[in-house]
Scaffold this motif. Sequence first.
Motif, PDB file in Angstrom:
ATOM      1  N   ASN A 149       0.822  -1.206   0.000  1.00  0.00           N
ATOM      2  CA  ASN A 149       0.000   0.000   0.000  1.00  0.00           C
ATOM      3  C   ASN A 149       0.855   1.255   0.000  1.00  0.00           C
ATOM      4  OD1 ASN A 149      -2.163  -1.712   0.121  1.00  0.00           O
ATOM      5  ND2 ASN A 149      -2.700  -1.273   2.250  1.00  0.00           N
ATOM      6  N   ALA A 150       1.953   1.239   0.764  1.00  0.00           N
ATOM      7  CA  ALA A 150       2.833   2.408   0.816  1.00  0.00           C
ATOM      8  C   ALA A 150       3.448   2.688  -0.550  1.00  0.00           C
ATOM      9  CB  ALA A 150       3.926   2.195   1.859  1.00  0.00           C
ATOM     10  N   ILE A 151       3.914   1.634  -1.216  1.00  0.00           N
ATOM     11  CA  ILE A 151       4.502   1.817  -2.544  1.00  0.00           C
ATOM     12  C   ILE A 151       3.419   2.181  -3.565  1.00  0.00           C
ATOM     13  CG2 ILE A 151       5.738   0.661  -4.410  1.00  0.00           C
ATOM     14  CD1 ILE A 151       7.186  -0.990  -2.324  1.00  0.00           C
ATOM     15  N   GLY A 152       2.253   1.560  -3.452  1.00  0.00           N
ATOM     16  CA  GLY A 152       1.166   1.874  -4.376  1.00  0.00           C
ATOM     17  C   GLY A 152       0.702   3.299  -4.277  1.00  0.00           C
ATOM     18  N   ASP A 153       0.700   3.868  -3.063  1.00  0.00           N
ATOM     19  CA  ASP A 153       0.301   5.269  -2.902  1.00  0.00           C
ATOM     20  C   ASP A 153       1.337   6.224  -3.496  1.00  0.00           C
ATOM     21  OD1 ASP A 153      -1.949   4.405  -1.583  1.00  0.00           O
ATOM     22  OD2 ASP A 153      -1.109   4.692   0.430  1.00  0.00           O
ATOM     23  N   ALA A 154       2.610   5.850  -3.424  1.00  0.00           N
ATOM     24  CA  ALA A 154       3.677   6.736  -3.911  1.00  0.00           C
ATOM     25  C   ALA A 154       3.957   6.560  -5.398  1.00  0.00           C
ATOM     26  CB  ALA A 154       4.960   6.481  -3.119  1.00  0.00           C
ATOM     27  N   LEU A 155       3.576   5.425  -5.968  1.00  0.00           N
ATOM     28  CA  LEU A 155       3.965   5.095  -7.342  1.00  0.00           C
ATOM     29  C   LEU A 155       3.358   6.013  -8.404  1.00  0.00           C
ATOM     30  CD1 LEU A 155       5.714   3.107  -8.892  1.00  0.00           C
ATOM     31  CD2 LEU A 155       3.731   1.576  -9.047  1.00  0.00           C
ATOM     32  N   PRO A 156       2.065   6.378  -8.349  1.00  0.00           N
ATOM     33  CA  PRO A 156       1.502   7.206  -9.423  1.00  0.00           C
ATOM     34  C   PRO A 156       2.241   8.520  -9.627  1.00  0.00           C
ATOM     35  CG  PRO A 156      -0.263   6.268  -8.099  1.00  0.00           C
ATOM     36  CD  PRO A 156       1.016   5.959  -7.389  1.00  0.00           C
ATOM     37  N   SER A 157       2.629   9.183  -8.544  1.00  0.00           N
ATOM     38  CA  SER A 157       3.345  10.450  -8.675  1.00  0.00           C
ATOM     39  C   SER A 157       4.682  10.260  -9.372  1.00  0.00           C
ATOM     40  CB  SER A 157       3.559  11.075  -7.289  1.00  0.00           C
ATOM     41  OG  SER A 157       4.310  12.264  -7.374  1.00  0.00           O
ATOM     42  N   THR A 158       5.416   9.211  -9.003  1.00  0.00           N
ATOM     43  CA  THR A 158       6.713   8.956  -9.626  1.00  0.00           C
ATOM     44  C   THR A 158       6.554   8.530 -11.081  1.00  0.00           C
ATOM     45  OG1 THR A 158       7.677   8.322  -7.499  1.00  0.00           O
ATOM     46  CG2 THR A 158       8.816   7.572  -9.466  1.00  0.00           C
ATOM     47  N   LEU A 159       5.529   7.753 -11.395  1.00  0.00           N
ATOM     48  CA  LEU A 159       5.293   7.350 -12.778  1.00  0.00           C
ATOM     49  C   LEU A 159       5.003   8.560 -13.664  1.00  0.00           C
ATOM     50  CD1 LEU A 159       3.161   4.080 -12.473  1.00  0.00           C
ATOM     51  CD2 LEU A 159       5.550   4.305 -13.190  1.00  0.00           C
ATOM     52  N   GLY A 160       4.188   9.495 -13.159  1.00  0.00           N
ATOM     53  CA  GLY A 160       3.916  10.706 -13.919  1.00  0.00           C
ATOM     54  C   GLY A 160       5.170  11.529 -14.146  1.00  0.00           C
ATOM     55  N   LEU A 161       5.978  11.668 -13.093  1.00  0.00           N
ATOM     56  CA  LEU A 161       7.234  12.409 -13.211  1.00  0.00           C
ATOM     57  C   LEU A 161       8.183  11.718 -14.181  1.00  0.00           C
ATOM     58  CD1 LEU A 161       9.304  14.542 -12.301  1.00  0.00           C
ATOM     59  CD2 LEU A 161       9.838  13.052 -10.360  1.00  0.00           C
ATOM     60  N   ALA A 162       8.349  10.395 -14.064  1.00  0.00           N
ATOM     61  CA  ALA A 162       9.277   9.655 -14.916  1.00  0.00           C
ATOM     62  C   ALA A 162       8.818   9.666 -16.376  1.00  0.00           C
ATOM     63  CB  ALA A 162       9.411   8.223 -14.414  1.00  0.00           C
ATOM     64  N   SER A 163       7.516   9.573 -16.616  1.00  0.00           N
ATOM     65  CA  SER A 163       7.012   9.577 -17.999  1.00  0.00           C
ATOM     66  C   SER A 163       7.293  10.909 -18.679  1.00  0.00           C
ATOM     67  CB  SER A 163       5.509   9.284 -18.013  1.00  0.00           C
ATOM     68  OG  SER A 163       5.228   8.030 -17.439  1.00  0.00           O
TER      69      SER A 163
END
Length: 334
Positions: free
Chosen positions: A94-108
């Motif tokens: 859950n901790a990684i899932g909550d943080a992942l969307p923001s990083t995916l948007g930044l990385a994309s």
Amino acid sequence: MARYVTLRALQAVGVLWAAFSISFVVLYLLPADPVSIAADAGGSGTAVDKAAVAELQARYGLDRPLWEQYWTALTHAVRGDLGHSISTGQPVTNAIGDALPSTLGLASLALLFATVGGVSVAFAATYSRRPWLRNALRSLPSLGVSVPTFWTGLLLLQLFSFQFRLVPAFGGHGFAGTILPAVTLAIPIGAVIAQVLATGLESTWRQPFVDVAVAKGGSRWWVQRKHVLRSAALPTFTIAGVLVGNMLAGSVVVETVFARTGVGRLTQTSVLAQDIPVVQGIVLLTSAVFVTVNLAVDLLYPLLDPRIAGRTRRAPNETTADIITTGEEVGARA
């Protein structure tokens, strides 16, 4: 092909196991106690109740022998259970899932900027016939790689947030809040793309098949796009896994500088707190992305260069790079 994919899948499993094992050993060799850090959440440095520490250690299984802790963590990870955060008690997934969307948007967004910028610089550096301009453009990738990421981020903040007030400084959302972190993350990635692609373009221009295309009346721009780029792009795809690793590592610095939530910021706070389950979960995620990208690149090689398609049955010790080299030699003789 099926045998090749199976072998690569087994290699991927081996990489994931090695990453998990090494991170487990390194984290447990650190001198501080993660439970004591979690119990002293306020950072006051006062003495912590030993009974409370013992209770937390028993809850997370840290009072067991090291081999038993490792085996328990490994078997649970195989089933998809990465445990609970020692600092917050939240499930790691859950901790990684909550943080992942923001990083995916930044990385994309950063990958888009890096690709467009890197390809543009490489094209201009090899297309230009003016030596001073070509040399100036060829020096840009070295500058982009050598400048520290945190310094670039602070400079962009000073210019575009504090001086011109065009974008929010910290913790922004949407495109306006992501553009500066994305540019900061894209500069070193784009520099590597430009450097490798420019070298490949210059090397391909010296191949005999390019002389044939020019002799048939093709313009310099048309030959570079239709004939040179396709062959020169292969080394750039080869380092895709390295670029992904650099991007994930750079997100730790970028998200810290710009006070953004994401996997990078979660990594930083988890390492400082020695939150072993969270750090191991992030290591597994990073390793999975790395091996997936490398497998996808290897499977795309025959589509990018038809010369490789006829040699998919490689020798036991032959690598993809060897096949590419041989394919270039065959193309040159043709």
